[in-house]
Design a protein around this motif. Structure first.
Motif, PDB file in Angstrom:
ATOM      1  N   UNK A 199       0.831  -1.202   0.000  1.00 39.63           N
ATOM      2  CA  UNK A 199       0.000   0.000   0.000  1.00 39.63           C
ATOM      3  C   UNK A 199       0.863   1.249   0.000  1.00 39.63           C
ATOM      4  N   UNK A 200       0.539   2.189  -0.878  1.00 37.38           N
ATOM      5  CA  UNK A 200       1.203   3.481  -0.967  1.00 37.38           C
ATOM      6  C   UNK A 200       0.340   4.538  -0.308  1.00 37.38           C
ATOM      7  N   UNK A 201       0.987   5.449   0.424  1.00 37.82           N
ATOM      8  CA  UNK A 201       0.293   6.585   1.040  1.00 37.82           C
ATOM      9  C   UNK A 201       1.207   7.792   0.972  1.00 37.82           C
ATOM     10  N   UNK A 202       0.637   8.986   1.137  1.00 33.91           N
ATOM     11  CA  UNK A 202       1.427  10.207   0.996  1.00 33.91           C
ATOM     12  C   UNK A 202       0.811  11.321   1.815  1.00 33.91           C
ATOM     13  N   UNK A 203       1.653  12.245   2.245  1.00 37.78           N
ATOM     14  CA  UNK A 203       1.174  13.439   2.930  1.00 37.78           C
ATOM     15  C   UNK A 203       1.733  14.672   2.243  1.00 37.78           C
ATOM     16  N   UNK A 204       1.035  15.802   2.419  1.00 36.05           N
ATOM     17  CA  UNK A 204       1.456  17.067   1.832  1.00 36.05           C
ATOM     18  C   UNK A 204       1.912  18.019   2.925  1.00 36.05           C
ATOM     19  N   UNK A 208       1.796  24.250   1.386  1.00 37.15           N
ATOM     20  CA  UNK A 208       1.876  24.244  -0.073  1.00 37.15           C
ATOM     21  C   UNK A 208       1.445  22.887  -0.589  1.00 37.15           C
ATOM     22  N   UNK A 209       1.132  22.752  -1.879  1.00 39.26           N
ATOM     23  CA  UNK A 209       0.598  21.504  -2.413  1.00 39.26           C
ATOM     24  C   UNK A 209       1.649  20.469  -2.769  1.00 39.26           C
ATOM     25  N   UNK A 210       2.918  20.752  -2.522  1.00 40.74           N
ATOM     26  CA  UNK A 210       3.976  19.804  -2.863  1.00 40.74           C
ATOM     27  C   UNK A 210       3.903  18.601  -1.927  1.00 40.74           C
ATOM     28  N   UNK A 211       4.019  17.396  -2.491  1.00 45.21           N
ATOM     29  CA  UNK A 211       4.001  16.194  -1.663  1.00 45.21           C
ATOM     30  C   UNK A 211       5.214  16.196  -0.741  1.00 45.21           C
TER      31      UNK A 211
END
Length: 321
Positions: A199-204, A208-211
């Motif tokens: 599973x892949x997950x990400x936060x910002x 700003x909108x950059x990961x």
């Protein structure tokens, strides 16, 4: 013991927590916050210890996560001959690109992009995580700058032996054989038969909108541990290291990418969608033994990447939990 790199200006402030606000919130909720903070400051490093460098160099594949231009996380498995992953020093990791060009993770790679990487050795059940950013990229290789490196326990990994099915560098047969927005037919069958996925997950960043960070994690259990409910999947969460890397990301950003490997055919089933966290007493987890919580994944889009893996595996024992 691993050799510690010399202190340099590249290393983060030692007073800075290795856990972000989402991870800290879940640690606080289950009463592990102070203990895990102390442990994490020792175990989560901004560089690769020597044993991690040696470990990655012997692997035949790694799990990789990236975020596409629409902000959707995707997960995949990138294969290669042993040595295709190489750490030239403690702060960088080089990865030769042998995977299919049609892979959405491959398409999401660009200089400066945040990616997550998981090395996992199926026969020994060892696994190490790495999060970082792409420092350089060309058609054949990327170089990753290490942000965090840490080990994971071997729980829920099923023993498997790998056998080559074709040359690792042969990408001619890899292709997208189906795209879909509904979980039905062969897609449901593969998920129902799975005892592992990634599973892949990400936060910002909040301003700003950059990961800010991308993570990829292993999930395993007995066949059928993933329940299909219409166009959603119900995934139990078992007791683990209390880092809450994946669920902490979901708390801040509910998007996720899943990849289910078919070790019999070499295909990858790749899904992207949205999640919702479930508590231990959620009706959707009723009857799931040992679950301490879980999450619901609802599909936005998926694809089947045919002939993506140049090896097959033989399962040896049931998952150790």
């Amino acid at each position: 013991m691993p050799k510690t790199p010399p202190q340099t200006a590249e290393q983060p402030d030692p007073g800075h927590s290795p856990f972000h606000a989402g991870e800290q919130a879940l640690q606080r909720a289950n009463g592990s916050r102070d203990r895990i903070e102390m442990f994490g400051r020792r175990a989560i490093r901004p560089y690769l210890p020597d044993q991690h460098r040696a470990f990655f160099a012997q692997l035949p594949f790694v799990a990789v996560a990236a975020v596409d231009s629409d902000g959707r996380p995707w997960a995949s498995l990138f294969p290669g001959p042993p040595g295709f992953v190489h750490a030239p020093d403690a702060y960088h990791l080089d990865l030769a690109l042998h995977g299919a060009a049609a892979d959405p993770v491959r398409q999401a790679l660009h200089p400066g992009a945040a990616i997550g990487l998981l090395g996992i050795e199926m026969h020994s059940r060892r696994r190490n995580r790495l999060n970082g950013r792409i420092k350089s990229l060309n058609a054949k290789q990327l170089r990753l700058r290490v942000d965090q490196s840490f080990g994971n326990c071997p729980k829920y990994i099923r023993h498997r032996q790998l056998s080559p099915s074709r040359p690792t560098t042969d990408r001619r047969t890899a292709r997208v054989s189906a795209r879909f927005t509904q979980l039905d037919g062969a897609v449901r069958d593969q998920i129902a038969a799975a005892d592992v996925f990634f599973v892949a997950s990400a936060i910002k960043a909040q301003d700003n909108p950059v990961i800010q960070g991308v993570d990829v994690s292993h999930r395993g259990g007995p066949v059928g541990f993933v329940t299909i409910n219409g166009n959603s999947l119900i995934i139990p969460d078992y007791r683990g290291n209390n880092y809450f890397n994946t669920l902490g990301n979901f708390l801040l950003n509910p998007r996720a990418g899943l990849v289910f490997p078919d070790f019999d055919s070499g295909a990858l089933l790749q899904l992207t969608g949205r999640t919702a966290l479930l508590t231990q007493d959620s009706p959707e987890l009723h009857g799931v033994d040992d679950a301490v919580g879980g999450w619901r994944f609802t599909l936005d889009e998926g694809l089947r990447l045919q002939d993506a893996l140049p090896f097959r595996t033989t399962a040896q024992t049931q998952t150790d939990q």
